[in-house]
Design a protein around this motif. Structure first.
Motif, PDB file in Angstrom:
ATOM      1  N   VAL A  47       0.829  -1.193   0.044  1.00 59.83           N
ATOM      2  CA  VAL A  47       0.276   0.105  -0.268  1.00 59.83           C
ATOM      3  C   VAL A  47       0.782   1.209   0.062  1.00 59.83           C
ATOM      4  N   PHE A  48       0.689   2.120  -0.850  1.00 57.38           N
ATOM      5  CA  PHE A  48       1.049   3.408  -1.174  1.00 57.38           C
ATOM      6  C   PHE A  48       0.365   4.316  -0.255  1.00 57.38           C
ATOM      7  N   LEU A  49       0.746   4.972   0.819  1.00 56.81           N
ATOM      8  CA  LEU A  49      -0.045   5.965   1.788  1.00 56.81           C
ATOM      9  C   LEU A  49       0.627   7.447   1.428  1.00 56.81           C
ATOM     10  N   TYR A  50      -0.473   8.181   1.240  1.00 49.61           N
ATOM     11  CA  TYR A  50      -0.080   9.476   1.078  1.00 49.61           C
ATOM     12  C   TYR A  50      -0.585  10.417   2.303  1.00 49.61           C
ATOM     13  N   PRO A  51       0.046  10.307   3.532  1.00 44.62           N
ATOM     14  CA  PRO A  51      -0.277  10.828   4.744  1.00 44.62           C
ATOM     15  C   PRO A  51      -0.641  12.234   4.720  1.00 44.62           C
ATOM     16  N   MET A  52       0.101  13.202   3.903  1.00 42.61           N
ATOM     17  CA  MET A  52      -0.227  14.568   4.054  1.00 42.61           C
ATOM     18  C   MET A  52      -1.421  14.964   3.114  1.00 42.61           C
ATOM     19  N   ASP A  53      -2.157  13.821   2.419  1.00 41.40           N
ATOM     20  CA  ASP A  53      -3.360  14.409   1.878  1.00 41.40           C
ATOM     21  C   ASP A  53      -4.374  13.166   2.166  1.00 41.40           C
ATOM     22  N   ALA A  54      -4.226  12.293   3.104  1.00 37.84           N
ATOM     23  CA  ALA A  54      -4.795  11.127   3.492  1.00 37.84           C
ATOM     24  C   ALA A  54      -5.648  10.494   2.550  1.00 37.84           C
ATOM     25  N   GLN A  55      -4.698   9.851   1.424  1.00 33.26           N
ATOM     26  CA  GLN A  55      -5.084   9.120   0.286  1.00 33.26           C
ATOM     27  C   GLN A  55      -4.039   7.892   0.370  1.00 33.26           C
ATOM     28  N   SER A  56      -4.464   6.973  -0.618  1.00 32.03           N
ATOM     29  CA  SER A  56      -3.682   5.695  -0.907  1.00 32.03           C
ATOM     30  C   SER A  56      -3.941   5.061  -2.002  1.00 32.03           C
ATOM     31  N   ASP A  57      -3.161   4.106  -2.189  1.00 36.17           N
ATOM     32  CA  ASP A  57      -3.031   3.361  -3.482  1.00 36.17           C
ATOM     33  C   ASP A  57      -2.640   1.915  -3.123  1.00 36.17           C
ATOM     34  N   PHE A  58      -3.313   1.111  -3.554  1.00 38.19           N
ATOM     35  CA  PHE A  58      -3.085  -0.651  -3.126  1.00 38.19           C
ATOM     36  C   PHE A  58      -2.506  -1.321  -4.337  1.00 38.19           C
ATOM     37  N   ILE A  59      -1.392  -2.330  -4.273  1.00 41.61           N
ATOM     38  CA  ILE A  59      -0.807  -2.927  -5.365  1.00 41.61           C
ATOM     39  C   ILE A  59      -1.059  -4.250  -4.808  1.00 41.61           C
ATOM     40  N   LYS A  60      -1.813  -5.284  -5.447  1.00 45.36           N
ATOM     41  CA  LYS A  60      -1.894  -6.622  -4.965  1.00 45.36           C
ATOM     42  C   LYS A  60      -0.639  -7.369  -4.971  1.00 45.36           C
ATOM     43  N   GLY A  61       0.198  -7.061  -6.151  1.00 50.38           N
ATOM     44  CA  GLY A  61       1.240  -7.908  -6.355  1.00 50.38           C
ATOM     45  C   GLY A  61       2.593  -7.354  -6.483  1.00 50.38           C
ATOM     46  N   PHE A  62       3.428  -6.690  -5.646  1.00 49.38           N
ATOM     47  CA  PHE A  62       4.581  -6.122  -6.043  1.00 49.38           C
ATOM     48  C   PHE A  62       5.702  -6.954  -5.878  1.00 49.38           C
ATOM     49  N   SER A  63       6.574  -7.157  -6.847  1.00 52.22           N
ATOM     50  CA  SER A  63       7.606  -8.012  -7.098  1.00 52.22           C
ATOM     51  C   SER A  63       8.831  -7.619  -6.282  1.00 52.22           C
ATOM     52  N   GLU A  64       9.429  -8.598  -5.692  1.00 49.16           N
ATOM     53  CA  GLU A  64      10.728  -8.135  -4.990  1.00 49.16           C
ATOM     54  C   GLU A  64      11.802  -7.698  -5.892  1.00 49.16           C
ATOM     55  N   MET A  65      11.659  -8.085  -7.407  1.00 49.02           N
ATOM     56  CA  MET A  65      12.494  -7.581  -8.254  1.00 49.02           C
ATOM     57  C   MET A  65      12.244  -6.058  -9.034  1.00 49.02           C
ATOM     58  N   THR A  66      11.077  -5.622  -8.469  1.00 51.27           N
ATOM     59  CA  THR A  66      10.804  -4.152  -9.254  1.00 51.27           C
ATOM     60  C   THR A  66      11.051  -2.990  -7.936  1.00 51.27           C
ATOM     61  N   SER A  67      10.985  -1.838  -8.253  1.00 52.06           N
ATOM     62  CA  SER A  67      11.303  -0.699  -7.489  1.00 52.06           C
ATOM     63  C   SER A  67       9.958  -0.017  -7.322  1.00 52.06           C
TER      64      SER A  67
END
Length: 430
Positions: A326-346
């Motif tokens: 989950v990418f959290l944008y705490p300064m704007d109270a928003q978020s994005d969810f990624i179901k499969g984040f590979s260990e080989m990606t950045s």
């Protein structure tokens, strides 16, 4: 000569029994000159006089109602139902059949008639009433009659007539008891009271271990309860007694089909459980080899079917590891969810297609205008490189994956100071 008669309980003592009875002219009825009295209009229910007066007052021109009509018109529907319930012919609720003292003379008389005779006679009477109800498929009524027959046989207090032949009485009682149990089992089977069916069959088998109907009805009930092994045993025992019994053969066939289905489902479940065990074992080994720390809490987030997994093959050591992130944008109270984040990606690989953000009116979120942070094991913060593989970030030993989810804070560079201060304050408060 004086007449001698047995006096009834309601005898009128004012009558002189020595008086000669009045003579009646002999001959056919048509020769009688005196007309028979007119039929009395007997009301079926007591007349409510107050209600009758009220009705006559409201319509004084109306002719006076005959007693039978008045007895109905002066009561409400509820009152009529209540009075009808006190009559055995129309009785539907025995708890409401009595008067103020809970008594009902007609009902008591009928019940007394049912208890006339020996214990065997009474039990047989209830059994026959149950048979009649069963023929009409009134299973609830039939069950009650069979229960009464069993209750009479098993009653500890003997209040019935003594039998002339005790041996014949004993034989009758055993026959009636077995029949009552096996027939009540049929009623329970039709009423879908499957456990009660098996209990009645067991009672019948105690009296007669070769009662094929008991084995059949028990096997049907056990099959309905999906107790396959018990149902198979009952059918097998019944067929051992009567191998050509068509009913038992049919239910045995159904049990066999269901047994194969259950075994197939069980085998599939065992295979799935074994596969899941191996997948988990391989995943734990992969995380351990990569020095990635994980921890679970008592309140994990709801992620449906998302979780840490090996791809493309969960059972291959050569597969890579993916993490729900989950990418959290705490300064704007928003978020994005990624179901499969590979260990080989950045991080940058994913932010590149997420940006621009639809709610970012000030254009603060671009790859060169944000910094990324992750919480450490000690609840501190580390800056996560945006262009390094996720594996490199996680395997450093400073962060841990909690409840199988990676959390990454994405903060505009201009607001990182405020963000760090907020996180420090939250840590001190906790």
């Amino acid at each position: 000569m004086a007449r001698i008669e047995e006096l009834p309980d309601d005898f009128d003592e004012s009558i002189n029994l020595n008086d000669q009875p009045p003579t009646v002219s002999e001959g056919p009825p048509e020769n009688l000159t005196e007309k028979p009295p007119a039929a009395v209009d007997e009301p079926p229910f007591p007349i409510n006089e107050e209600k009758l007066k009220e009705l006559e007052k409201n319509d004084p021109a109306a002719p006076r109602m005959p007693p039978s009509m008045a007895s109905v018109k002066t009561h409400s529907t509820e009152e009529l139902w209540d009075m009808m319930n006190k009559t055995p012919l129309f009785m539907t609720d025995i708890d409401k059949a009595g008067d103020e003292q809970g008594q009902n003379i007609l009902l008591d008389a009928i019940q007394a008639m049912q208890n006339e005779g020996t214990r065997g006679d009474v039990a047989q009477n209830f059994r026959e009433q149950g048979n009649e109800a069963a023929k009409e498929k009134r299973w609830g009524d039939a069950k009650e009659f069979y229960s009464k027959a069993i209750a009479v046989i098993q009653a500890k207090v003997d209040k019935w007539d003594k039998p002339e032949n005790p041996e014949e009485e004993k034989t009758l009682l055993r026959q009636v008891e077995e029949a009552a149990f096996i027939n009540r089992a049929l009623c329970n089977l039709e009423l879908k009271n499957y456990r009660s069916t098996t209990l009645d069959c067991a009672s019948a088998l105690k009296l007669n271990p070769k009662n094929v109907k008991a084995f059949y009805r028990s096997s049907v009930a056990l099959l309905a309860l999906d107790k396959i092994s018990e149902a198979e045993d009952a059918a097998t025992r019944g067929l051992a007694i009567d191998p050509n019994n068509k009913s038992l053969q049919q239910v045995a066939s159904k049990i066999g089909v269901r047994k194969e289905t259950v075994e197939r489902i069980a085998a599939k479940k065992r295979a799935e459980e074994e596969r899941a065990r191996k997948e988990k074992q391989l995943l734990n080994a992969a995380l351990h080899a990569r020095h990635i720390r994980t921890r679970k809490t008592n309140q994990p987030p709801e992620m449906e079917d998302a979780g840490i997994r090996m791809v493309p093959d969960p059972l291959s050591p050569e597969s890579t590891v993916e993490f729900p992130t989950v990418f959290l944008y705490p300064m704007d109270a928003q978020s994005d969810f990624i179901k499969g984040f590979s260990e080989m990606t950045s991080i940058a690989d994913h932010l590149s297609y997420i940006f621009p953000l639809p709610w970012d009116a000030n254009n603060e979120y671009t790859l060169d205008k944000v910094e990324c942070f992750m919480e450490t094991v000690t609840q501190g913060l580390i800056k996560a490189g945006k262009k390094v593989p996720l594996l490199q970030v996680l395997s450093g030993g400073k962060v841990e994956v909690v409840d199988e989810m990676v959390k990454i804070y994405v903060v505009p560079v201009a607001k990182t100071g405020a963000f760090i201060s907020e996180m420090k304050a939250r840590k001190e408060k906790s």
